[in-house]
Motif scaffolding. Structure first.
Motif, short mmCIF file in Angstrom:
data_model
loop_
_atom_site.label_atom_id
_atom_site.label_comp_id
_atom_site.label_asym_id
_atom_site.label_seq_id
_atom_site.Cartn_x
_atom_site.Cartn_y
_atom_site.Cartn_z
N THR B 250 23.19 43.11 44.74
CA THR B 250 24.36 43.81 45.00
C THR B 250 25.04 44.09 45.94
N THR B 251 25.98 42.64 46.39
CA THR B 251 27.07 42.43 46.66
C THR B 251 27.94 41.77 45.12
N ALA B 252 27.33 41.77 44.43
CA ALA B 252 28.28 41.57 43.00
C ALA B 252 28.22 42.73 42.46
N TRP B 253 27.75 43.90 42.28
CA TRP B 253 28.82 45.19 42.14
C TRP B 253 29.60 45.53 42.93
N LEU B 254 28.67 45.15 44.16
CA LEU B 254 29.98 45.73 45.22
C LEU B 254 31.36 45.48 45.17
N SER B 255 31.05 44.40 44.50
CA SER B 255 32.65 42.88 44.57
C SER B 255 33.15 44.24 43.35
N ILE B 256 32.64 44.50 42.36
CA ILE B 256 33.30 45.32 41.32
C ILE B 256 34.10 46.11 41.49
N ALA B 257 32.35 47.18 42.21
CA ALA B 257 33.33 48.36 42.46
C ALA B 257 34.99 48.03 43.67
N VAL B 258 34.70 47.05 44.66
CA VAL B 258 35.73 47.08 45.42
C VAL B 258 37.62 46.59 44.81
N LEU B 259 37.14 46.00 43.74
CA LEU B 259 38.33 45.31 43.07
C LEU B 259 38.66 47.25 41.86
N LEU B 260 37.26 47.58 41.56
CA LEU B 260 37.78 49.19 41.05
C LEU B 260 38.62 49.81 41.97
N VAL B 261 37.93 49.89 43.30
CA VAL B 261 38.44 51.13 44.07
C VAL B 261 40.02 50.64 44.42
N VAL B 262 40.39 49.60 44.95
CA VAL B 262 41.45 48.84 45.13
C VAL B 262 42.65 48.89 43.35
N ALA B 263 42.47 48.84 42.45
CA ALA B 263 42.91 49.06 41.48
C ALA B 263 43.38 51.01 41.42
N ALA B 264 42.10 51.31 41.87
CA ALA B 264 42.82 52.60 41.89
C ALA B 264 43.28 53.09 43.12
N ALA B 265 43.63 52.70 44.24
CA ALA B 265 44.32 52.87 45.06
C ALA B 265 45.84 52.49 44.86
N ALA B 266 46.34 51.23 44.28
CA ALA B 266 47.32 50.90 43.67
C ALA B 266 48.31 51.61 42.64
N LEU B 267 46.85 52.47 41.90
CA LEU B 267 48.17 53.06 41.36
C LEU B 267 48.45 54.49 42.32
N ALA B 268 46.94 55.35 43.21
CA ALA B 268 47.88 56.66 43.10
C ALA B 268 48.95 56.16 44.28
N GLY B 269 49.20 55.02 45.06
CA GLY B 269 50.19 54.60 45.63
C GLY B 269 51.64 54.58 45.21
N GLY B 270 51.30 53.37 43.29
CA GLY B 270 52.85 54.04 42.14
C GLY B 270 52.76 54.77 42.43
N HIS B 271 52.40 56.37 42.02
CA HIS B 271 51.97 57.50 42.05
C HIS B 271 53.13 58.51 42.94
N ALA B 272 52.01 57.61 43.77
CA ALA B 272 52.88 59.11 45.06
C ALA B 272 54.69 58.21 45.62
N VAL B 273 54.32 57.24 45.00
CA VAL B 273 56.39 56.24 44.74
C VAL B 273 57.08 57.10 44.18
N ARG B 274 56.43 57.49 42.48
CA ARG B 274 57.29 58.19 41.65
C ARG B 274 57.96 59.72 42.18
N ALA B 275 56.42 60.18 42.69
CA ALA B 275 56.63 61.45 42.74
C ALA B 275 57.47 62.13 44.15
N ARG B 276 57.89 61.02 45.42
CA ARG B 276 58.51 60.93 46.01
C ARG B 276 59.94 60.74 45.91
N ARG B 277 60.33 60.66 44.24
CA ARG B 277 62.00 59.57 44.78
C ARG B 277 62.60 61.79 43.68
N ALA B 278 61.35 62.78 43.28
CA ALA B 278 61.69 63.31 42.95
C ALA B 278 63.33 64.52 43.36
#
Ligand SMILES: Nc1ncnc2c1ncn2[C@@H]1O[C@H](COP(=O)(O)OP(=O)(O)OP(=O)(O)O)[C@@H](O)[C@H]1O
Ligand SMILES: [Mg+2]
Lengths: 286, 278
Positions: B250-278
Motif C-alpha cells: 500500500t505505501t509503495a503504491w502511495l509513493s508512486i501516487a505521491v510522485l505523480l501528484v507532485v509531478a502534476a503540481a510542478a506542471l500546473a505551477g509551470g503552466h500558471a507561471v506562463r499564463a501569468r506572463r501574458a
C-alpha cells in the motif's frame, strides 16, 4: 470581423506606456497601421492576437470580448497571426512545421490538412524546399513560412506585423497582392514601415505615435495632409535647413532635394504633388 | 477532456517526441553515461553475468534485473533531467511561442503533450540500454522471466521516477536559468538518492524518492544484490521520518501516487507561471 478598441492602455513592467488610451475601429477589408519605431503597433497586434493583456480599456473582435478567455479563444479560432519577430523550429521541415500548426489550429482531417499545407507552400513558392529542415532556410524563406502558417486555417482576421521585412521585391509585391486578394470580406490588419505597401493595398490607415492615434482615414486623406508642404529645390549649396529631406538626386547645377516642410524651405523651392509617404512625414514631423 | 483538447495533446506529443528523439545529445549523453557505468559499474555486471563472482550462487533473475534497473535509473536519470531542461523555455528562445500561443489550442494541453512527448523521446535511450542489458542477461543465464521482471520494474520504478524528474526539468527553468537548474538537479539527485538519512536530512527512503525505494522494497521485494539492504522506511534518529512509513504494497503504491501528484503540481505551477506572463 470588425475590431473595436476603446481607451486601450498597455503599460509594460518597468513603466513604458506602449499604448495610451487608444480608440480605434477597424472595419473589414485591408487596414494599414503606420507609426515610428516604438509607436505601439506590435503591442496593439499582440493584444488583438490574445498574447498580451491590456492594462485597461476594452477590445472586441467580431463581437467577442478579448478580456475573457472564451472571447480570446473564439477570436483565435478565426485568426492568422504573423509576428514581427518570427521564429521556427529548426529541426522540423517546412512541411512538418506547417502540419503541426495546422493541427493546433484545429485542421483535424489528415487529407484536408495535407492539401492545405501543400497549397500554401505553393502560394509562398516553397514547394521545392518543403522537405528541407528550417535550420537551413534564409531569413526571407522563414518569413514566407510564417506567411503560410498565418493563412493555414482560412482566417477571418489576419494580423501581419511587418510581413514584408526581409522579402525581395518580387516576393514583397507578390505578397501584398496576395493580401489584397485575400482580404475580400475578411479583415487584414497590416503594419509596416514601407508606406508604399499600404498605398498599394489598404483602403484605410491609422497612424500611431507614442501609443496614441494621430491619424485615421483613407490613403488619399493621408496624402492630402502633405498638400502645400512638399517642395522641390535644386541647389549646389547645402541642403535646405528647414523641414525633412525626402530625397536627394544629382541634378545639373547641383542636387535636387524633395523636402516636406510647412513653408517653402528656400526661395527657389517649387511646390510639388504629394505622395502618401509625404503625408505620413508631414503628419509625424512637425 | 474534449476531443479538441485530446487532439492538441496528441499533436504536441507527436511533434515534441519527433524533435527530441532526433537530437544528437539525447543519444550521446546516455551513451557516455553507459561507458562510465561500464567502467565504474563493472563489478555489478560481473556479479550479474559471472556466476563465479558470487561463490557459485548466481543472483536469481528478479534480483539481477531489478538491481540493474536501480543502477541504470540512478545514473541515466541525471542526463535525462538535464536534457529536458531546455524544452519548454526554448519555445520562447526560438520565438515560436507567439505563434503557438495565438492558436486556439489550449496551452495546458500543449504543455502536457510536450511533457509526455519530449519525456518519452528522452527516455527511449534509457529504455534501450536497460532492456538491452536485461535481454543480454536473459539470454546469458537462459532466464526468460528476467524480461518480465524488467517490464514490471520499468513500470513501477523507472517510469514514475522519470515522470517526476521530467515535470521539474520542464518547468523549473521558467524561473531560473537552465544551466543553473542542471547544476541544482544533479546536486539534488545525489542528495535525494544517495545521501544516507542519518548523515543529514534527505529525501532518500521517503515516499518522495524518485529512485523508487518503496516499490523496490515492497513491490519487487528487492534488497540489494546481496539481499541484505533495505530501500525505504524509517531510519532511527533521522529527520523526515514522518515521510517514511513502513514499506508495504500500500505505501509503495502511495509513493508512486505521491510522485505523480507532485509531478502534476510542478506542471500546473509551470503552466500558471506562463499564463501569468501574458
Ligand atoms: N515586452 C516588453 N517589455 C517592456 N517594454 C516593451 C515590451 N514590448 C514593447 N515595449 C515598449 O513598448 C513600446 C512600443 O513597442 P512596440 O513594439 O509596440 O512598437 P512598434 O510600433 O511595434 O515598433 P517597431 O516599429 O519598432 O516594431 C516601446 O517603447 C517598447 O520599448
Ligand atoms: Mg513592431
Amino acid at each position: 470581423m470588425r475590431i473595436e478598441i476603446s481607451g486601450l492602455t498597455k503599460t509594460y513592467r518597468g513603466g513604458v506606456a506602449a499604448l495610451d488610451g487608444l480608440d480605434l475601429t477597424v472595419p473589414t477589408g485591408m487596414f494599414g497601421l503606420l507609426g515610428a519605431n516604438g509607436a505601439g503597433k506590435t503591442t496593439l497586434m499582440r493584444i488583438l492576437a490574445g498574447l498580451v493583456r491590456p492594462t485597461s480599456g476594452r477590445v472586441t473582435v467580431g463581437g467577442h470580448d478579448m478580456s475573457t478567455g472564451a472571447g480570446r479563444t473564439a477570436v483565435q479560432r478565426g485568426l492568422g497571426y504573423l509576428p514581427q519577430d518570427l521564429g521556427v523550429y529548426p529541426d522540423l521541415t517546412a512541411r512538418q512545421f506547417l502540419d503541426y500548426l495546422a493541427l493546433l489550429k484545429g485542421v483535424d482531417d489528415r487529407t484536408t490538412r495535407r492539401r492545405r499545407v501543400g497549397e500554401l507552400l505553393e502560394v509562398v513558392a516553397l514547394t521545392g524546399d518543403a522537405d528541407r529542415r528550417l535550420r537551413g532556410f534564409s531569413g526571407g524563406m522563414r518569413q514566407r513560412v510564417g506567411i503560410a502558417q498565418a493563412l493555414l486555417a482560412d482566417p477571418q482576421l489576419l494580423i501581419v506585423d511587418e510581413p514584408t521585412a526581409g522579402l525581395d521585391p518580387q516576393e514583397r509585391i507578390r505578397f501584398r497582392t496576395l493580401l489584397s486578394q485575400f482580404a475580400g470580406r475578411r479583415t487584414v490588419l497590416l503594419s509596416t514601415h514601407i508606406v508604399d505597401d499600404i498605398a498599394q493595398t489598404c483602403g484605410e490607415v491609422a497612424v500611431l505615435a507614442r501609443g496614441r492615434l494621430i491619424f485615421r482615414g483613407t490613403v488619399d486623406e493621408l496624402t492630402h495632409r502633405a498638400r502645400g508642404r512638399v517642395w522641390s529645390v535644386v541647389t549646389d549649396g547645402p541642403p535646405p535647413a528647414e523641414g525633412m529631406v525626402v530625397s536627394a538626386l544629382p541634378h545639373e547645377g547641383g542636387t535636387r532635394y524633395r523636402v516636406v516642410a510647412p513653408a517653402a524651405p528656400d526661395p527657389r523651392a517649387r511646390p510639388v504633388e504629394p505622395a502618401i509617404e509625404d503625408g505620413y512625414l508631414a503628419l509625424t514631423t512637425r | 477532456m474534449t476531443s479538441q483538447t485530446a487532439r492538441t495533446l496528441g499533436a504536441s506529443l507527436r511533434y515534441e517526441f519527433r524533435m527530441q528523439v532526433r537530437k544528437r545529445s539525447v543519444w550521446i549523453v546516455p551513451a557516455l553515461t553507459v561507458v562510465l557505468f561500464l567502467l565504474i559499474g563493472g563489478s555489478l555486471l560481473r556479479d550479474l553475468f559471472d556466476p563465479n563472482e558470487r561463490k557459485g550462487q548466481p543472483a536469481e533473475a528478479r534480483t539481477a534485473v531489478v538491481g540493474l534497473a536501480v543502477q541504470v535509473h540512478a545514473l541515466l536519470s541525471i542526463g535525462f533531467g538535464c536534457l529536458l531542461a531546455d524544452r519548454l523555455i526554448r519555445d520562447d528562445r526560438l520565438r515560436v511561442a507567439p505563434i503557438l500561443d495565438a492558436t486556439p489550442a489550449r496551452p495546458g494541453a500543449r504543455l502536457v503533450g510536450k511533457y509526455l512527448g519530449a519525456g518519452a523521446a528522452t527516455a527511449v535511450p534509457i529504455l534501450v540500454v536497460y532492456f538491452g542489458f536485461a535481454a543480454a542477461y536473459a539470454v546469458h543465464t537462459d532466464a526468460p522471466q528476467a524480461l518480465g521482471w524488467a517490464l514490471a520494474t520499468c513500470a513501477v520504478v523507472i517510469v514514475p521516477g522519470l515522470l517526476f524528474v521530467a515535470a521539474f526539468a520542464l518547468t523549473l527553468p521558467l524561473v531560473m536559468p537552465a544551466p543553473l537548474f542542471r547544476v541544482i538537479f544533479v546536486g539534488y539527485w545525489l542528495w535525494g538518492n544517495v545521501v544516507v538519512p542519518d548523515m543529514m536530512p534527505t529525501l532518500a527512503r521517503t515516499l518522495v524518492h524518485p529512485l523508487g525505494g518503496y516499490p523496490l522494497d515492497a513491490l519487487l521485494d528487492f534488497h540489494g544484490i546481496d539481499g541484505d539492504d533495505t530501500w525505504a522506511g524509517p531510519v532511527p534518529g533521522a529527520t523526515l521520518n514522518f515521510l517514511r512509513p513502513a514499506p508495504t504494497p500500500t505505501t509503495a503504491w502511495l509513493s508512486i501516487a505521491v510522485l505523480l501528484v507532485v509531478a502534476a503540481a510542478a506542471l500546473a505551477g509551470g503552466h500558471a507561471v506562463r499564463a501569468r506572463r501574458a
